[in-house]
Write a protein that holds these residues in place. Structure first.
Motif, PDB file in Angstrom:
ATOM      1  N   LYS A   1     -60.842 -21.908  13.394  1.00 19.90           N
ATOM      2  CA  LYS A   1     -61.909 -22.904  13.965  1.00 19.90           C
ATOM      3  C   LYS A   1     -62.480 -23.553  13.044  1.00 19.90           C
TER       4      LYS A   1
ATOM      5  N   ALA B   1     -62.449 -27.545  12.424  1.00 22.66           N
ATOM      6  CA  ALA B   1     -63.705 -28.378  12.508  1.00 22.66           C
ATOM      7  C   ALA B   1     -63.631 -29.284  11.318  1.00 22.66           C
TER       8      ALA B   1
ATOM      9  N   ASN C   1     -62.100 -32.536  12.330  1.00 21.24           N
ATOM     10  CA  ASN C   1     -62.628 -32.808  13.549  1.00 21.24           C
ATOM     11  C   ASN C   1     -62.017 -32.786  14.918  1.00 21.24           C
TER      12      ASN C   1
ATOM     13  N   ASN D   1     -60.866 -29.405  17.789  1.00 19.03           N
ATOM     14  CA  ASN D   1     -61.629 -28.231  18.515  1.00 19.03           C
ATOM     15  C   ASN D   1     -60.424 -27.592  19.430  1.00 19.03           C
TER      16      ASN D   1
END
Length: 178
Positions: free
Chosen positions: A48, A52, A55, A57
């Motif tokens: 995760k 991030a 950029n 998800n």
């Protein structure tokens, strides 16, 4: 970008389903990622954070009709195509051994077998869902917790051409270690 250091069990589990780069991880939703045998909370937290930083998800999926003890990935969006949804739900239900959840999708005389060793499944990847008139086809790959892969092809015949038609006949073929 390659995967961050998430531990050997998680790295191997993801490699078993073809996930070797961070961009591949972004094609899986977090709930399904947690169901893959070998991928734990620590690996998910690291992934995760790495997503991030790039950029990216986890994927957001449309809800499936019932929960499974294994990850379900691949061609899951039905795009307002009722027969694609019927095929998707049938394939998932057969692998999840959920006869009551898919009873409404097929006629009473439709004969097929359920996957009985559900606890051995790590993931189900649905690759194709095709419908046209009274016919349909699907393909999937089931990855077992042992790493073994089972490839399935399904040929469907619907009771009629209407969008809410039930499955009248299904032929299921499989091959081990594809």
């Amino acid at each position: 970008m390659t995967l961050p250091k998430i531990g050997k069990p998680a790295t191997n589990a993801l490699a078993n389903i073809g996930v070797t780069e961070l961009k591949h991880v972004s094609k899986i939703d977090e709930d399904n990622l947690q169901k893959i045998h070998g991928v734990g909370p620590k690996a998910i937290k690291i992934l995760k954070t790495a997503l991030a930083e790039e950029n990216l998800n986890f994927k957001v999926l449309e809800p499936l009709p019932f929960r499974t003890p294994f990850a379900v990935m691949g061609s899951l969006s039905c795009n307002n195509a009722p027969k694609r949804e019927i095929l998707r739900n049938f394939v998932i239900g057969v692998h999840a051994n959920q006869p009551t959840s898919i009873r409404h999708l097929h006629t009473d005389d439709c004969d097929f077998e359920f996957f009985t060793d559900v606890e051995s499944i790590s993931s189900l990847e649905i690759n194709h869902l095709i419908t046209h008139g009274k016919e349909g086809a699907a393909s999937s790959i089931t990855t077992l917790k042992s790493g073994e892969k089972l490839s399935y092809a399904y040929i469907f015949e619907f009771e009629n051409s209407k969008k809410e038609a039930r499955i009248k006949k299904v032929s299921i073929y499989f091959q081990a270690d594809c």
